[in-house]
Write a protein that holds these residues in place. Structure first.
Motif, PDB file in Angstrom:
ATOM      1  N   MET A   1      -2.542  67.003  44.666  1.00 55.05           N
ATOM      2  CA  MET A   1      -2.370  67.616  43.374  1.00 55.05           C
ATOM      3  C   MET A   1      -3.708  67.497  42.638  1.00 55.05           C
ATOM      4  SD  MET A   1       0.297  66.419  40.392  1.00 55.05           S
ATOM      5  CE  MET A   1      -0.256  64.734  40.277  1.00 55.05           C
ATOM      6  N   GLN A   2      -4.106  68.564  42.039  1.00 51.08           N
ATOM      7  CA  GLN A   2      -5.295  68.553  41.191  1.00 51.08           C
ATOM      8  C   GLN A   2      -5.119  69.629  40.138  1.00 51.08           C
ATOM      9  OE1 GLN A   2      -8.426  69.483  43.966  1.00 51.08           O
ATOM     10  NE2 GLN A   2      -8.397  71.629  43.440  1.00 51.08           N
ATOM     11  N   ARG A   3      -5.881  69.525  39.078  1.00 50.09           N
ATOM     12  CA  ARG A   3      -5.826  70.541  38.034  1.00 50.09           C
ATOM     13  C   ARG A   3      -6.383  71.837  38.611  1.00 50.09           C
ATOM     14  NH1 ARG A   3      -4.045  69.884  33.071  1.00 50.09           N
ATOM     15  NH2 ARG A   3      -4.779  67.791  32.797  1.00 50.09           N
ATOM     16  N   GLY A  47       8.319  68.438  41.285  1.00 53.63           N
ATOM     17  CA  GLY A  47       9.636  67.874  41.553  1.00 53.63           C
ATOM     18  C   GLY A  47      10.152  68.066  42.965  1.00 53.63           C
ATOM     19  N   HIS A  48       9.703  69.105  43.664  1.00 55.75           N
ATOM     20  CA  HIS A  48      10.152  69.303  45.046  1.00 55.75           C
ATOM     21  C   HIS A  48       9.455  68.334  46.011  1.00 55.75           C
ATOM     22  CE1 HIS A  48       6.514  71.781  44.836  1.00 55.75           C
ATOM     23  NE2 HIS A  48       6.440  71.665  46.145  1.00 55.75           N
ATOM     24  N   ILE A  49       8.423  67.631  45.529  1.00 57.19           N
ATOM     25  CA  ILE A  49       7.691  66.663  46.353  1.00 57.19           C
ATOM     26  C   ILE A  49       8.120  65.244  46.023  1.00 57.19           C
ATOM     27  CG2 ILE A  49       5.396  65.741  46.885  1.00 57.19           C
ATOM     28  CD1 ILE A  49       4.290  68.534  46.108  1.00 57.19           C
ATOM     29  N   ILE A  90      -0.996  72.410  44.027  1.00 53.43           N
ATOM     30  CA  ILE A  90      -0.281  71.468  44.882  1.00 53.43           C
ATOM     31  C   ILE A  90      -0.582  71.845  46.325  1.00 53.43           C
ATOM     32  CG2 ILE A  90       1.978  70.519  45.465  1.00 53.43           C
ATOM     33  CD1 ILE A  90       1.240  70.127  42.517  1.00 53.43           C
ATOM     34  N   PHE A  91      -1.004  70.850  47.143  1.00 49.15           N
ATOM     35  CA  PHE A  91      -1.308  71.123  48.545  1.00 49.15           C
ATOM     36  C   PHE A  91      -1.126  69.845  49.355  1.00 49.15           C
ATOM     37  CE2 PHE A  91      -5.141  70.427  46.059  1.00 49.15           C
ATOM     38  CZ  PHE A  91      -5.713  69.327  46.682  1.00 49.15           C
ATOM     39  N   ALA A  92      -0.910  70.007  50.649  1.00 47.29           N
ATOM     40  CA  ALA A  92      -0.730  68.868  51.558  1.00 47.29           C
ATOM     41  C   ALA A  92      -2.078  68.223  51.849  1.00 47.29           C
ATOM     42  CB  ALA A  92      -0.083  69.340  52.854  1.00 47.29           C
ATOM     43  N   ILE A  93      -2.068  66.891  51.950  1.00 47.43           N
ATOM     44  CA  ILE A  93      -3.240  66.130  52.391  1.00 47.43           C
ATOM     45  C   ILE A  93      -2.790  65.178  53.492  1.00 47.43           C
ATOM     46  CG2 ILE A  93      -4.490  66.312  50.211  1.00 47.43           C
ATOM     47  CD1 ILE A  93      -3.548  63.463  49.547  1.00 47.43           C
ATOM     48  N   SER A  94      -3.719  64.559  54.159  1.00 39.54           N
ATOM     49  CA  SER A  94      -3.417  63.673  55.271  1.00 39.54           C
ATOM     50  C   SER A  94      -2.573  62.475  54.828  1.00 39.54           C
ATOM     51  CB  SER A  94      -4.716  63.154  55.896  1.00 39.54           C
ATOM     52  OG  SER A  94      -4.436  62.163  56.864  1.00 39.54           O
ATOM     53  N   THR A  95      -1.654  62.076  55.685  1.00 38.37           N
ATOM     54  CA  THR A  95      -0.863  60.871  55.420  1.00 38.37           C
ATOM     55  C   THR A  95      -1.710  59.613  55.568  1.00 38.37           C
ATOM     56  OG1 THR A  95      -0.094  60.832  57.711  1.00 38.37           O
ATOM     57  CG2 THR A  95       1.329  61.926  56.081  1.00 38.37           C
ATOM     58  N   ALA A  96      -2.967  59.759  55.935  1.00 34.98           N
ATOM     59  CA  ALA A  96      -3.869  58.604  55.998  1.00 34.98           C
ATOM     60  C   ALA A  96      -4.018  57.955  54.623  1.00 34.98           C
ATOM     61  CB  ALA A  96      -5.235  59.015  56.544  1.00 34.98           C
TER      62      ALA A  96
END
Length: 119
Positions: A1-3, A47-49, A90-96
């Motif tokens: 998440m970022q502006r 909210g969906h995350i 909103i975007f996916a990032i690594s689970t790292a």
């Protein structure tokens, strides 16, 4: 998440400086700085995350929110708000990011769903 548009996303927080009296007076690690991010119920954008999200501080409130003399609870609370709808990317990032031993800017790069190198 970022502006959106790569703008700075300032988060609502509390911070404190603590003196560890068990350490010598000349020990540089004697002072600890701690902080916490203030959260609220997530907006529809997030909210969906997750059901919680950080409070944000608008640019016009940055100076007042960083003023260590500002100890009026109601005033401080008024400086924060949930990000406005549509103001976040909103975007996916690594689970790292889930491991505190991992660090670095690459952890925040967007990834395609299902392409996480950690899995």
């Amino acid at each position: 998440m970022q502006r959106t548009h790569d703008a700075v996303l300032a988060l609502g927080d509390l911070y404190e400086f603590w003196l560890d009296k068990s350490k010598a007076e000349d020990d540089p690690d004697r002072w600890l700085t701690t902080f916490t991010i203030i959260t609220t119920t997530a907006t529809d954008d997030v909210g969906h995350i997750h059901d919680r999200m950080p409070m944000s501080v608008a640019p016009e409130n940055w100076e007042a929110s960083l003023d260590p003399r500002n100890d009026d609870t109601d005033r401080v609370r008024s400086l924060m708000a949930p990000p406005t709808p549509g103001s976040l990317d909103i975007f996916a990032i690594s689970t790292a990011v889930n491991n505190v031993r991992n660090n670095g800017p690459d952890l925040l790069k967007p990834i395609m769903a299902g392409t996480d190198p950690e899995h």
